[in-house]
Design a protein around this motif. Sequence first.
Motif, PDB file in Angstrom:
ATOM      1  N   PRO A  58       0.893  -1.360  -0.246  1.00  0.00           N
ATOM      2  CA  PRO A  58       0.045  -0.005   0.032  1.00  0.00           C
ATOM      3  C   PRO A  58       0.759   1.183  -0.015  1.00  0.00           C
ATOM      4  O   PRO A  58       1.883   1.559   0.836  1.00  0.00           O
ATOM      5  N   LEU A  59       0.554   2.239  -0.940  1.00  0.00           N
ATOM      6  CA  LEU A  59       1.433   3.326  -0.962  1.00  0.00           C
ATOM      7  C   LEU A  59       0.806   4.648  -0.169  1.00  0.00           C
ATOM      8  O   LEU A  59      -0.253   4.896  -0.798  1.00  0.00           O
ATOM      9  N   VAL A  60       1.636   5.099   0.569  1.00  0.00           N
ATOM     10  CA  VAL A  60       1.238   6.290   1.200  1.00  0.00           C
ATOM     11  C   VAL A  60       2.054   7.438   0.378  1.00  0.00           C
ATOM     12  O   VAL A  60       3.259   7.417   0.562  1.00  0.00           O
ATOM     13  N   ALA A  90       4.430   1.592   2.161  1.00  0.00           N
ATOM     14  CA  ALA A  90       5.434   2.260   0.989  1.00  0.00           C
ATOM     15  C   ALA A  90       4.940   3.734   1.492  1.00  0.00           C
ATOM     16  O   ALA A  90       3.852   3.947   1.052  1.00  0.00           O
ATOM     17  N   PHE A  91       5.990   4.633   1.649  1.00  0.00           N
ATOM     18  CA  PHE A  91       5.959   6.026   1.853  1.00  0.00           C
ATOM     19  C   PHE A  91       6.923   6.627   0.870  1.00  0.00           C
ATOM     20  O   PHE A  91       7.715   6.582   0.763  1.00  0.00           O
ATOM     21  N   ALA A  92       5.996   7.539   0.071  1.00  0.00           N
ATOM     22  CA  ALA A  92       6.840   8.137  -0.789  1.00  0.00           C
ATOM     23  C   ALA A  92       6.915   9.843  -0.839  1.00  0.00           C
ATOM     24  O   ALA A  92       5.737  10.320  -0.698  1.00  0.00           O
ATOM     25  N   ILE A  93       8.075  10.116  -1.128  1.00  0.00           N
ATOM     26  CA  ILE A  93       8.250  11.663  -0.997  1.00  0.00           C
ATOM     27  C   ILE A  93       8.540  12.042  -2.361  1.00  0.00           C
ATOM     28  O   ILE A  93       9.744  11.618  -2.826  1.00  0.00           O
ATOM     29  N   GLY A  94       7.765  12.747  -3.110  1.00  0.00           N
ATOM     30  CA  GLY A  94       8.214  13.161  -4.332  1.00  0.00           C
ATOM     31  C   GLY A  94       9.070  14.131  -4.881  1.00  0.00           C
ATOM     32  O   GLY A  94       9.722  14.649  -3.780  1.00  0.00           O
ATOM     33  N   GLY A  95       9.352  14.524  -5.914  1.00  0.00           N
ATOM     34  CA  GLY A  95      10.166  15.471  -6.184  1.00  0.00           C
ATOM     35  C   GLY A  95       9.604  16.896  -6.188  1.00  0.00           C
ATOM     36  O   GLY A  95       8.416  17.091  -5.867  1.00  0.00           O
ATOM     37  N   PRO A  96      10.035  17.907  -6.800  1.00  0.00           N
ATOM     38  CA  PRO A  96       9.829  19.415  -6.542  1.00  0.00           C
ATOM     39  C   PRO A  96       8.202  19.564  -7.234  1.00  0.00           C
ATOM     40  O   PRO A  96       7.530  20.451  -6.951  1.00  0.00           O
ATOM     41  N   GLU A  97       8.133  18.723  -8.212  1.00  0.00           N
ATOM     42  CA  GLU A  97       6.642  18.871  -8.865  1.00  0.00           C
ATOM     43  C   GLU A  97       5.599  18.155  -8.213  1.00  0.00           C
ATOM     44  O   GLU A  97       4.478  17.961  -8.724  1.00  0.00           O
ATOM     45  N   GLY A  98       6.140  17.278  -7.396  1.00  0.00           N
ATOM     46  CA  GLY A  98       4.993  16.211  -6.625  1.00  0.00           C
ATOM     47  C   GLY A  98       4.878  14.936  -7.554  1.00  0.00           C
ATOM     48  O   GLY A  98       5.518  14.820  -8.347  1.00  0.00           O
ATOM     49  N   HIS A  99       3.825  14.377  -7.134  1.00  0.00           N
ATOM     50  CA  HIS A  99       3.203  12.981  -7.722  1.00  0.00           C
ATOM     51  C   HIS A  99       2.283  13.350  -8.865  1.00  0.00           C
ATOM     52  O   HIS A  99       1.510  14.412  -8.938  1.00  0.00           O
ATOM     53  N   THR A 100       2.270  12.478  -9.893  1.00  0.00           N
ATOM     54  CA  THR A 100       1.142  12.665 -10.882  1.00  0.00           C
ATOM     55  C   THR A 100      -0.220  12.386 -10.362  1.00  0.00           C
ATOM     56  O   THR A 100      -0.343  11.630  -9.399  1.00  0.00           O
ATOM     57  N   ASP A 101      -1.165  12.923 -11.041  1.00  0.00           N
ATOM     58  CA  ASP A 101      -2.511  12.744 -10.616  1.00  0.00           C
ATOM     59  C   ASP A 101      -2.933  11.099 -10.627  1.00  0.00           C
ATOM     60  O   ASP A 101      -3.509  10.514  -9.955  1.00  0.00           O
ATOM     61  N   GLU A 102      -2.293  10.460 -11.475  1.00  0.00           N
ATOM     62  CA  GLU A 102      -2.478   8.988 -11.670  1.00  0.00           C
ATOM     63  C   GLU A 102      -1.800   8.131 -10.668  1.00  0.00           C
ATOM     64  O   GLU A 102      -2.637   7.413 -10.219  1.00  0.00           O
ATOM     65  N   LEU A 103      -0.736   8.574 -10.344  1.00  0.00           N
ATOM     66  CA  LEU A 103      -0.130   7.899  -9.067  1.00  0.00           C
ATOM     67  C   LEU A 103      -1.035   8.299  -7.622  1.00  0.00           C
ATOM     68  O   LEU A 103      -1.141   7.411  -7.049  1.00  0.00           O
ATOM     69  N   ARG A 104      -1.632   9.630  -7.550  1.00  0.00           N
ATOM     70  CA  ARG A 104      -2.178   9.896  -6.521  1.00  0.00           C
ATOM     71  C   ARG A 104      -3.359   9.123  -6.367  1.00  0.00           C
ATOM     72  O   ARG A 104      -4.084   8.820  -5.406  1.00  0.00           O
ATOM     73  N   ALA A 105      -4.255   9.028  -7.721  1.00  0.00           N
ATOM     74  CA  ALA A 105      -5.410   8.287  -7.760  1.00  0.00           C
ATOM     75  C   ALA A 105      -5.501   6.756  -7.233  1.00  0.00           C
ATOM     76  O   ALA A 105      -6.205   6.137  -6.678  1.00  0.00           O
TER      77      ALA A 105
END
Length: 145
Positions: A58-60, A90-105
């Motif tokens: 599970p992705l947080v 799994a905890f993910a810290i994205g880059g400067p632009e953050g995560h894509t909408d697809e990954l968030r969904a």
Amino acid sequence: MRLHLITVGEPRLAYARLGWDEYEKRLRRYHKVQVTRVGGRTQAQESEAVRRAAGRAPLVLLDPRGRQFTSPELSAYLDHQGVGGVGELAFAIGGPEGHTDELRAGAHLLWGLGLLTLPHDLAMVVVLEALYRAATISAGEPYHR
């Protein structure tokens, strides 16, 4: 429970590297910890690398739009996941632009650290400290006052 920390890049500033190392070491007293550093030239590549690194866990996602926890609430969330049979988060810290909408969904949870925008390096340290604090709460230790 295993906590898989996925970051786009790694702390670059000395204070952040020291903080990351310290709280990662402390967190390992309570959880199995895996760290994966990913990269990419675009937001889409970074998000795909995060998705692949998380595998079936599970992705947080750390996201400013996400749920904000108090420390006891984060502790209860982690305990609930562990009791529910989740062996890894799994905890993910994205880059400067953050995560894509697809990954968030497709994420299990969006976690927001607050309304402030934090530099990437500092956010990485805050996440580890928050997870460590939650672990000490679950263990009934006095770190959290």
